[in-house]
Design a protein around this motif. Structure first.
Motif, PDB file in Angstrom:
ATOM      1  N   ALA A  97      42.468  60.152  74.155  1.00 31.94           N
ATOM      2  CA  ALA A  97      42.778  59.939  72.713  1.00 31.94           C
ATOM      3  C   ALA A  97      41.392  59.470  72.158  1.00 31.94           C
ATOM      4  O   ALA A  97      40.770  58.879  72.483  1.00 31.94           O
ATOM      5  N   LEU A 132      46.053  54.317  72.788  1.00 34.18           N
ATOM      6  CA  LEU A 132      46.863  55.309  73.800  1.00 34.18           C
ATOM      7  C   LEU A 132      45.838  55.090  75.056  1.00 34.18           C
ATOM      8  O   LEU A 132      44.642  55.686  75.089  1.00 34.18           O
ATOM      9  N   ARG A 144      49.110  54.483  64.814  1.00 35.10           N
ATOM     10  CA  ARG A 144      49.707  53.368  65.281  1.00 35.10           C
ATOM     11  C   ARG A 144      49.022  52.314  64.196  1.00 35.10           C
ATOM     12  O   ARG A 144      48.068  52.416  63.724  1.00 35.10           O
ATOM     13  N   PRO A 199      54.538  56.805  68.236  1.00 32.52           N
ATOM     14  CA  PRO A 199      53.483  56.628  68.844  1.00 32.52           C
ATOM     15  C   PRO A 199      53.486  56.571  70.482  1.00 32.52           C
ATOM     16  O   PRO A 199      52.838  57.371  71.273  1.00 32.52           O
ATOM     17  N   VAL A 219      48.216  66.420  69.957  1.00 39.50           N
ATOM     18  CA  VAL A 219      48.822  65.575  69.084  1.00 39.50           C
ATOM     19  C   VAL A 219      48.183  64.738  68.220  1.00 39.50           C
ATOM     20  O   VAL A 219      47.277  63.948  68.476  1.00 39.50           O
ATOM     21  N   ALA A 227      45.302  62.960  70.567  1.00 40.74           N
ATOM     22  CA  ALA A 227      45.592  62.847  71.945  1.00 40.74           C
ATOM     23  C   ALA A 227      45.693  64.375  72.395  1.00 40.74           C
ATOM     24  O   ALA A 227      46.170  65.302  71.984  1.00 40.74           O
ATOM     25  N   THR A 255      53.840  59.763  72.449  1.00 39.30           N
ATOM     26  CA  THR A 255      52.950  60.711  72.500  1.00 39.30           C
ATOM     27  C   THR A 255      52.763  61.451  74.049  1.00 39.30           C
ATOM     28  O   THR A 255      52.491  62.994  74.136  1.00 39.30           O
ATOM     29  N   HIS A 256      52.956  60.696  75.066  1.00 38.33           N
ATOM     30  CA  HIS A 256      52.914  61.149  76.382  1.00 38.33           C
ATOM     31  C   HIS A 256      53.953  62.331  76.545  1.00 38.33           C
ATOM     32  O   HIS A 256      53.539  63.507  77.029  1.00 38.33           O
ATOM     33  N   THR A 309      48.496  61.672  66.262  1.00 32.07           N
ATOM     34  CA  THR A 309      49.491  60.421  66.182  1.00 32.07           C
ATOM     35  C   THR A 309      49.048  59.297  65.385  1.00 32.07           C
ATOM     36  O   THR A 309      47.779  59.433  64.728  1.00 32.07           O
TER      37      THR A 309
END
Length: 297
Positions: free
Chosen positions: A160, A153, A146, A129, A142, A270, A132-133, A144
């Motif tokens: 997010a 995020l 966690r 994760p 995106v 995200a 992601t950026h 993702t």
């Protein structure tokens, strides 16, 4: 300031080097450097500074990137609004999904969008994760995941939302001493040999939590990011594993709820800030929300 030069600046912020920016924009490195120099003159302040043999953004450069995101997002919204008057939402939306999350949600999302005028270009991206950026440089959305105890995020260039929670369970072979139990405690797993994923992913975060509770460092036999391989090896008795509940497909495995440890991963969607103002992206986000609501907890 030129919109196209603001796009070059944003790409540089995403890619980190002039060469990578040039490759992404199908430009030469010298053309990228020239566009950034012109933008600095337009801004009236230095946007780049030396960093060894490379260059990096100054504080002013970082500040302008955030504003560039806003300006370019406004332009995207204007284009989308005009499309709305032509009977939208329409358009192509690039979506990155982690593999097991994509396997769970895409079979619901893609059929739901059929005939909507929105074309989803989905790609699987098996990265932690924390990446992601970086993915948002190439994707509009995106998906993702966690560990539920990990920080969400955040950042000035990312938006997010939590989509769903998926428990993480222990899986063992049918011949294992714990097979058939409904639950298991960390203490009962202290001497096991583990099949885990690579570091930085939610499953490994939960395994480290077990180590904290038991005071015993887990003995990890293999690290594999493909859950089908992990299942097959567990079924042979090679070791035990933690797996997200909806990723378990092997019919012979015994699935045990983990007691005494918060064991779950959170799915997050995200985007860039205000990206949902584009009707096509908003339609895709809504489809994921609806799909997640259909998944049993």
């Amino acid at each position: 300031m030129s919109l196209e030069r603001l796009r070059v600046l944003r790409e540089f912020a995403d890619r980190g080097t002039v060469a990578a920016t040039a490759s992404a924009l199908s430009m030469t490195p010298s053309a990228v450097s020239q566009q950034l120099k012109v933008l600095a003159r337009e801004a009236g302040v230095a946007l780049l500074e030396p960093d060894g043999r490379r260059v990096r953004l100054t504080d002013a450069g970082h500040a302008l990137v955030v504003r560039a995101d806003e300006v370019l997002a406004a332009m995207d919204r204007a284009v989308a609004e005009m499309a709305h008057y032509r009977g939208s939402p329409r358009g192509r939306v690039r979506v990155a999904v982690f593999p097991s999350g994509g396997a769970l949600l895409l079979p619901r999302v893609l059929p739901a969008l059929a005939g909507s005028g929105v074309e989803v270009i989905a790609r699987d991206e098996d990265v932690p994760p924390s990446e992601t950026h970086r993915l948002l440089a190439d994707y509009d959305v995106v998906l993702t995941h966690r560990d539920e105890r990990a920080a969400p995020l955040t950042g000035p260039r990312i938006a997010a939302r939590v989509l769903m929670r998926e428990p993480i369970d222990v899986v063992v072979a049918p011949t294992h001493r714990l097979a058939g139990h409904s639950a298991v405690t960390p203490a009962e797993l202290a001497d096991e040999s583990w099949l885990s994923v690579r570091g930085g992913f939610p499953v490994d975060d939960v395994l480290r939590s077990i180590a904290t509770v038991t005071g015993v460092e887990p003995r990890i036999a293999q690290r594999l990011n493909e859950f089908r391989m992990i299942e097959t090896l567990v079924a042979t008795g090679y070791g035990v594993a933690l797996m997200p509940r909806h990723a378990v497909t092997h019919p012979e495995l015994s699935v045990l709820r983990l007691s005494g440890v918060r064991a779950a991963r959170l799915y997050e969607l995200a985007t860039r800030p205000r990206a949902e103002d584009r009707p096509a992206i908003a339609t895709v986000l809504d489809a994921f929300v609806t799909a997640a609501a259909e998944i049993p907890s």
